[in-house]
Design an enzyme around this catalytic site. Structure first.
Site, PDB file in Angstrom:
ATOM      1  N   ALA A  28       3.648  -3.731   2.719  1.00 31.95           N
ATOM      2  CA  ALA A  28       3.026  -2.598   3.397  1.00 31.95           C
ATOM      3  C   ALA A  28       1.525  -2.688   3.141  1.00 31.95           C
ATOM      4  CB  ALA A  28       3.593  -1.306   2.847  1.00 31.95           C
TER       5      ALA A  28
ATOM      6  N   GLY B 202       7.135  -4.651   1.382  1.00 33.18           N
ATOM      7  CA  GLY B 202       7.649  -4.258   2.689  1.00 33.18           C
ATOM      8  C   GLY B 202       7.981  -5.460   3.566  1.00 33.18           C
TER       9      GLY B 202
ATOM     10  N   GLU C 110      11.348  -6.440   2.533  1.00 32.25           N
ATOM     11  CA  GLU C 110      12.246  -5.364   2.997  1.00 32.25           C
ATOM     12  C   GLU C 110      12.463  -5.445   4.508  1.00 32.25           C
ATOM     13  OE1 GLU C 110       9.647  -2.562   0.972  1.00 32.25           O
ATOM     14  OE2 GLU C 110      11.342  -1.822  -0.180  1.00 32.25           O
TER      15      GLU C 110
ATOM     16  N   GLU D  89       5.912  -4.281  -5.974  1.00 34.56           N
ATOM     17  CA  GLU D  89       5.358  -2.916  -5.985  1.00 34.56           C
ATOM     18  C   GLU D  89       5.060  -2.421  -7.392  1.00 34.56           C
ATOM     19  OE1 GLU D  89       7.968  -3.932  -4.180  1.00 34.56           O
ATOM     20  OE2 GLU D  89       7.873  -3.087  -2.161  1.00 34.56           O
TER      21      GLU D  89
HETATM   22  N1  CO8 Z   1      -1.999  -4.840   2.172  1.00 31.47           N
HETATM   23  C1  CO8 Z   1      -3.250  -4.917   2.646  1.00 31.47           C
HETATM   24  N2  CO8 Z   1      -3.954  -6.049   2.661  1.00 31.47           N
HETATM   25  C2  CO8 Z   1      -3.377  -7.169   2.167  1.00 31.47           C
HETATM   26  C3  CO8 Z   1      -2.063  -7.175   1.677  1.00 31.47           C
HETATM   27  C4  CO8 Z   1      -1.348  -5.925   1.689  1.00 31.47           C
HETATM   28  N3  CO8 Z   1      -0.075  -5.826   1.266  1.00 31.47           N
HETATM   29  N4  CO8 Z   1      -1.764  -8.416   1.239  1.00 31.47           N
HETATM   30  C5  CO8 Z   1      -2.849  -9.165   1.481  1.00 31.47           C
HETATM   31  N5  CO8 Z   1      -3.836  -8.419   2.036  1.00 31.47           N
HETATM   32  C6  CO8 Z   1      -5.175  -8.854   2.436  1.00 31.47           C
HETATM   33  C7  CO8 Z   1      -6.076  -9.066   1.233  1.00 31.47           C
HETATM   34  O1  CO8 Z   1      -6.626  -7.845   0.796  1.00 31.47           O
HETATM   35  C8  CO8 Z   1      -7.121 -10.004   1.811  1.00 31.47           C
HETATM   36  O2  CO8 Z   1      -8.011  -9.258   2.585  1.00 31.47           O
HETATM   37  P1  CO8 Z   1      -9.639  -9.481   2.390  1.00 31.47           P
HETATM   38  O3  CO8 Z   1      -9.849 -10.902   2.847  1.00 31.47           O
HETATM   39  O4  CO8 Z   1     -10.216  -8.456   3.301  1.00 31.47           O
HETATM   40  O5  CO8 Z   1      -9.919  -9.298   0.948  1.00 31.47           O
HETATM   41  C9  CO8 Z   1      -6.298 -10.879   2.764  1.00 31.47           C
HETATM   42  O6  CO8 Z   1      -5.102 -10.128   3.045  1.00 31.47           O
HETATM   43  C10 CO8 Z   1      -5.896 -12.207   2.178  1.00 31.47           C
HETATM   44  O7  CO8 Z   1      -5.251 -11.949   0.951  1.00 31.47           O
HETATM   45  P2  CO8 Z   1      -5.656 -12.691  -0.420  1.00 31.47           P
HETATM   46  O8  CO8 Z   1      -7.099 -13.041  -0.412  1.00 31.47           O
HETATM   47  O9  CO8 Z   1      -5.156 -11.847  -1.542  1.00 31.47           O
HETATM   48  O10 CO8 Z   1      -4.780 -14.015  -0.266  1.00 31.47           O
HETATM   49  P3  CO8 Z   1      -4.207 -14.937  -1.443  1.00 31.47           P
HETATM   50  O11 CO8 Z   1      -3.699 -16.174  -0.770  1.00 31.47           O
HETATM   51  O12 CO8 Z   1      -5.208 -15.087  -2.526  1.00 31.47           O
HETATM   52  O13 CO8 Z   1      -2.972 -14.108  -2.071  1.00 31.47           O
HETATM   53  C11 CO8 Z   1      -0.972 -12.756  -1.932  1.00 31.47           C
HETATM   54  C12 CO8 Z   1      -1.823 -13.859  -1.279  1.00 31.47           C
HETATM   55  C13 CO8 Z   1      -0.384 -13.279  -3.256  1.00 31.47           C
HETATM   56  C14 CO8 Z   1       0.171 -12.434  -0.972  1.00 31.47           C
HETATM   57  C15 CO8 Z   1      -1.844 -11.512  -2.207  1.00 31.47           C
HETATM   58  O14 CO8 Z   1      -2.544 -11.179  -1.015  1.00 31.47           O
HETATM   59  C16 CO8 Z   1      -1.065 -10.293  -2.625  1.00 31.47           C
HETATM   60  O15 CO8 Z   1      -0.657 -10.196  -3.780  1.00 31.47           O
HETATM   61  N6  CO8 Z   1      -0.879  -9.330  -1.707  1.00 31.47           N
HETATM   62  C17 CO8 Z   1      -0.237  -8.066  -1.994  1.00 31.47           C
HETATM   63  C18 CO8 Z   1       1.262  -8.234  -2.135  1.00 31.47           C
HETATM   64  C19 CO8 Z   1       1.899  -6.904  -2.474  1.00 31.47           C
HETATM   65  O16 CO8 Z   1       1.654  -6.312  -3.509  1.00 31.47           O
HETATM   66  N7  CO8 Z   1       2.756  -6.411  -1.589  1.00 31.47           N
HETATM   67  C20 CO8 Z   1       3.448  -5.151  -1.771  1.00 31.47           C
HETATM   68  C21 CO8 Z   1       2.689  -4.062  -1.100  1.00 31.47           C
HETATM   69  S1  CO8 Z   1       3.384  -2.435  -1.411  1.00 31.47           S
HETATM   70  C22 CO8 Z   1       4.713  -2.358  -0.393  1.00 31.47           C
HETATM   71  O17 CO8 Z   1       4.988  -3.241   0.369  1.00 31.47           O
HETATM   72  C23 CO8 Z   1       5.526  -1.088  -0.452  1.00 31.47           C
HETATM   73  C24 CO8 Z   1       6.472  -1.007   0.730  1.00 31.47           C
HETATM   74  C25 CO8 Z   1       7.123   0.340   0.794  1.00 31.47           C
HETATM   75  C26 CO8 Z   1       6.305   1.369   1.529  1.00 31.47           C
HETATM   76  C27 CO8 Z   1       7.212   2.477   1.950  1.00 31.47           C
HETATM   77  C28 CO8 Z   1       6.557   3.817   1.913  1.00 31.47           C
HETATM   78  C29 CO8 Z   1       7.555   4.947   2.088  1.00 31.47           C
END
Ligand code: CO8
Length: 257
Positions: free
Chosen positions: A65, A108, A111, A131
């Site tokens: 998400a 997400g 999921e 998460e």
């Molecule tokens: N949300 C927003 N932006 C994201 C997300 C995300 N989940 N994942 C990556 N991005 C963005 C980064 O911020 C970055 O943007 P910018 O260039 O502007 O800084 C761009 O995508 C590229 O990402 P990275 O530079 O981090 O790329 P890497 O190759 O270094 O890393 C990863 C890749 C490992 C996937 C890393 O991006 C990461 O850890 N991402 C987050 C993963 C995460 O924590 N996901 C869970 C999110 S919470 C969730 O999903 C809850 C769902 C339930 C919601 C239901 C509500 C009721």
């Protein structure tokens, strides 16, 4: 219809939806949800389409998400909007949908893949429920569906440590149905969807409904439900055609496909 966050194509009898927010690794925000539901519903309503494939990019199916969209939300905002409850509508689609996953399927994203009917994974796929590292827990079904897919021990491990599972482990533990080389992912998923789309659509939809019911009910009720659906298929010409084709050693030509 023009979409901002997804690409939509028709490949024969198959509807292909590609998540397309490359700069955010296909993070799922409200716009993605709205567009994905609209595209999927259009395919549901299109009688030429028998199955769907949902995919992302080589690097990410979806990295979760959208953390930036959620970051400043309060409990009241989340509660009043019933945030992301709309994803439940995705699970009410009646035509089969295959997730073709390469790269990250996190939070997400994992999921969403599990909301599809089955997952075909590239050898580059990585699944996880990270998460906990953000101070929250899965909110789109991860704690429930992942547990049913892979069992309590592994689901606990994933949800409590936030570690990622690679594609081989995901296949071993039953999260994904097929593991393919990355270059063959879309072809394999489209081939599987095309095969499904060649069968009788009512039978396909009832098979989906019956398998999904097994998650919701007792074995006895599920068996009775399955039997009633089975009986009802004898009301369709496709049953006569399918069985006649077998007896006559030819391929079936189903009406409803
Ligand atoms: N949300 C927003 N932006 C994201 C997300 C995300 N989940 N994942 C990556 N991005 C963005 C980064 O911020 C970055 O943007 P910018 O260039 O502007 O800084 C761009 O995508 C590229 O990402 P990275 O530079 O981090 O790329 P890497 O190759 O270094 O890393 C990863 C890749 C490992 C996937 C890393 O991006 C990461 O850890 N991402 C987050 C993963 C995460 O924590 N996901 C869970 C999110 S919470 C969730 O999903 C809850 C769902 C339930 C919601 C239901 C509500 C009721």
């Amino acid at each position: 219809m023009a979409y901002e966050t997804i690409l939509v194509e028709t490949r024969g009898k198959v509807g292909l939806i590609t998540l397309n927010r490359p700069k955010a690794l296909n993070a799922l925000n409200t716009e993605v949800l709205t567009e994905l539901l609209a595209a999927a519903r259009a395919f549901e309503a299109d009688p030429r389409i028998g199955a769907l494939v949902l995919t992302g990019s080589d690097k990410a199916f979806a990295a979760g998400a959208d953390i930036k969209e959620m970051q400043s939300q309060t409990y009241v905002d989340m509660y009043l909007a019933d945030f992301f409850s709309g994803w439940e509508d995705f699970t009410r689609l009646r035509k089969p949908i295959i997730a073709a996953v390469a790269g990250y399927a996190l939070g997400g994203g994992c999921e969403l893949a599990m909301m599809c009917d089955f997952i075909i994974a590239a050898d580059t796929a990585k699944f996880g429920q990270p998460e906990i590292t953000l101070g929250v827990i899965p909110g789109m079904g991860g704690s429930q569906r992942l547990t049913r897919f892979v069992g309590k021990s592994k689901a606990m491990d994933m949800c409590l440590t936030g570690r990622m599972m690679d594609a081989a482990e995901a296949e071993r533990c039953g999260l994904v149905s097929r593991l393919v080389p990355a270059g063959e992912l879309i072809e394999e998923a489209l081939k599987a969807a095309d095969k499904i789309a060649g069968f009788s659509l009512p039978a396909v939809m009832m098979a989906k409904e019956a398998v999904n019911r097994s998650y919701e009910t007792t074995l006895g009720e599920g068996l009775r439900f399955e039997r009633r659906l089975f009986h009802s298929l004898f009301a369709f010409e496709d049953q006569k055609e399918g069985m006649a084709a077998f007896a006559e050693k030819r391929s079936a030509n189903f009406q409803n496909r």
